[in-house]
Design a protein around this motif. Structure first.
Motif, PDB file in Angstrom:
ATOM      1  N   MET A 127       0.838  -1.173   0.000  1.00 20.72           N
ATOM      2  CA  MET A 127       0.000   0.000   0.000  1.00 20.72           C
ATOM      3  C   MET A 127       0.889   1.244   0.000  1.00 20.72           C
ATOM      4  SD  MET A 127      -3.284   0.412   2.484  1.00 20.72           S
ATOM      5  CE  MET A 127      -3.768  -1.290   2.295  1.00 20.72           C
ATOM      6  N   SER A 128       0.610   2.181  -0.869  1.00 21.77           N
ATOM      7  CA  SER A 128       1.449   3.370  -0.966  1.00 21.77           C
ATOM      8  C   SER A 128       0.879   4.521  -0.139  1.00 21.77           C
ATOM      9  CB  SER A 128       1.608   3.787  -2.420  1.00 21.77           C
ATOM     10  OG  SER A 128       0.345   4.095  -2.965  1.00 21.77           O
ATOM     11  N   SER A 129       1.745   5.477   0.130  1.00 22.05           N
ATOM     12  CA  SER A 129       1.335   6.671   0.866  1.00 22.05           C
ATOM     13  C   SER A 129       0.644   7.628  -0.101  1.00 22.05           C
ATOM     14  CB  SER A 129       2.562   7.341   1.478  1.00 22.05           C
ATOM     15  OG  SER A 129       3.199   6.466   2.385  1.00 22.05           O
ATOM     16  N   PRO A 130      -0.519   8.159   0.281  1.00 21.04           N
ATOM     17  CA  PRO A 130      -1.246   9.049  -0.621  1.00 21.04           C
ATOM     18  C   PRO A 130      -0.546  10.396  -0.775  1.00 21.04           C
ATOM     19  CG  PRO A 130      -2.327   9.003   1.512  1.00 21.04           C
ATOM     20  CD  PRO A 130      -1.221   7.984   1.557  1.00 21.04           C
TER      21      PRO A 130
ATOM     22  N   MET B 174      -5.800  21.535   3.401  1.00 21.57           N
ATOM     23  CA  MET B 174      -5.005  20.496   2.744  1.00 21.57           C
ATOM     24  C   MET B 174      -5.952  19.469   2.154  1.00 21.57           C
ATOM     25  SD  MET B 174      -2.048  19.756   5.545  1.00 21.57           S
ATOM     26  CE  MET B 174      -1.087  18.814   4.397  1.00 21.57           C
ATOM     27  N   LYS B 175      -5.607  18.978   0.986  1.00 21.45           N
ATOM     28  CA  LYS B 175      -6.358  17.883   0.372  1.00 21.45           C
ATOM     29  C   LYS B 175      -5.387  16.737   0.131  1.00 21.45           C
ATOM     30  CE  LYS B 175     -10.176  20.311  -1.745  1.00 21.45           C
ATOM     31  NZ  LYS B 175     -11.304  19.604  -1.208  1.00 21.45           N
ATOM     32  N   VAL B 176      -5.870  15.538   0.438  1.00 18.54           N
ATOM     33  CA  VAL B 176      -5.064  14.330   0.285  1.00 18.54           C
ATOM     34  C   VAL B 176      -5.703  13.461  -0.785  1.00 18.54           C
ATOM     35  CG1 VAL B 176      -4.184  12.269   1.455  1.00 18.54           C
ATOM     36  CG2 VAL B 176      -4.336  14.437   2.704  1.00 18.54           C
ATOM     37  N   GLN B 177      -4.876  12.965  -1.682  1.00 17.63           N
ATOM     38  CA  GLN B 177      -5.360  12.089  -2.753  1.00 17.63           C
ATOM     39  C   GLN B 177      -6.125  10.918  -2.137  1.00 17.63           C
ATOM     40  OE1 GLN B 177      -2.140  10.346  -4.958  1.00 17.63           O
ATOM     41  NE2 GLN B 177      -3.426   9.868  -6.699  1.00 17.63           N
ATOM     42  N   GLY B 178      -7.293  10.627  -2.699  1.00 18.05           N
ATOM     43  CA  GLY B 178      -8.093   9.505  -2.216  1.00 18.05           C
ATOM     44  C   GLY B 178      -9.088   9.870  -1.132  1.00 18.05           C
ATOM     45  N   SER B 179      -9.054  11.129  -0.671  1.00 18.01           N
ATOM     46  CA  SER B 179     -10.000  11.579   0.349  1.00 18.01           C
ATOM     47  C   SER B 179     -10.808  12.750  -0.203  1.00 18.01           C
ATOM     48  CB  SER B 179      -9.264  12.025   1.612  1.00 18.01           C
ATOM     49  OG  SER B 179     -10.186  12.571   2.538  1.00 18.01           O
TER      50      SER B 179
ATOM     51  N   GLY C  45      -3.884   5.734   3.837  1.00 22.46           N
ATOM     52  CA  GLY C  45      -4.931   6.522   4.454  1.00 22.46           C
ATOM     53  C   GLY C  45      -4.533   7.883   4.972  1.00 22.46           C
ATOM     54  N   SER C  46      -5.550   8.570   5.481  1.00 25.58           N
ATOM     55  CA  SER C  46      -5.354   9.888   6.081  1.00 25.58           C
ATOM     56  C   SER C  46      -6.549  10.196   6.975  1.00 25.58           C
ATOM     57  CB  SER C  46      -5.238  10.964   4.992  1.00 25.58           C
ATOM     58  OG  SER C  46      -6.452  11.105   4.289  1.00 25.58           O
ATOM     59  N   ARG C  47      -6.364  11.161   7.861  1.00 24.21           N
ATOM     60  CA  ARG C  47      -7.476  11.645   8.683  1.00 24.21           C
ATOM     61  C   ARG C  47      -7.112  13.005   9.256  1.00 24.21           C
ATOM     62  NH1 ARG C  47      -7.799  11.647  14.292  1.00 24.21           N
ATOM     63  NH2 ARG C  47      -6.166  10.573  15.453  1.00 24.21           N
ATOM     64  N   ALA C  48      -8.125  13.693   9.764  1.00 25.15           N
ATOM     65  CA  ALA C  48      -7.889  14.982  10.415  1.00 25.15           C
ATOM     66  C   ALA C  48      -7.043  14.761  11.662  1.00 25.15           C
ATOM     67  CB  ALA C  48      -9.220  15.624  10.788  1.00 25.15           C
TER      68      ALA C  48
END
Length: 122
Positions: free
Chosen positions: A1-4, A14-19, A32-35
């Motif tokens: 799994m790669s880092s977005p 901020m915007k993260v790819q995939g979210s 993944g990512s989250r606030a």
């Protein structure tokens, strides 16, 4: 799994790819990512990023952790946090947020298991 990839950064956003979410502060890791809600750990600009703030990302199996200190570098990172990360065998990079995002995206593009905690204001 790669880092977005961090897709965009501007003051307070901020915007993260995939979210589909827009973050003010965020944590990212492979897959993944989250606030990043500072209230969870009682974080303030000083003393700054605590080991408890980065623990979640560390548990995702990152090799490198990039910490964004804010646009004006108002967010501190105490030695205890750096020591915690080094004891876990994690390469830590602490930069002004715009530089941190560039570094993070470069590492992610190389396929490194990189994580990050980023503050997008002060």
């Amino acid at each position: 799994m790669s880092s977005p990839e961090i897709a965009s950064l501007s003051w307070g956003q901020m915007k993260v790819q995939g979210s589909t979410k827009t973050y003010k502060d965020c944590k990212v890791w492979p897959g993944g990512s989250r606030a990043w809600d500072w209230r969870e750990t009682g974080t303030e600009h000083s003393p700054g990023v605590q080991p408890a703030d980065v623990e979640e990302v560390v548990k995702k199996g990152v090799q490198t952790l990039v910490i964004g200190r804010g646009m004006s570098e108002a967010l501190k990172v105490p030695p205890s946090t750096v020591e915690y990360l080094e004891k876990q065998g994690i390469d830590v990079r602490i930069l002004q947020t715009e530089q941190a995002v560039k570094e993070y995206n470069t590492l992610a593009a190389r396929g490194i298991r990189v994580g990050g905690v980023f503050h997008s204001t002060c």
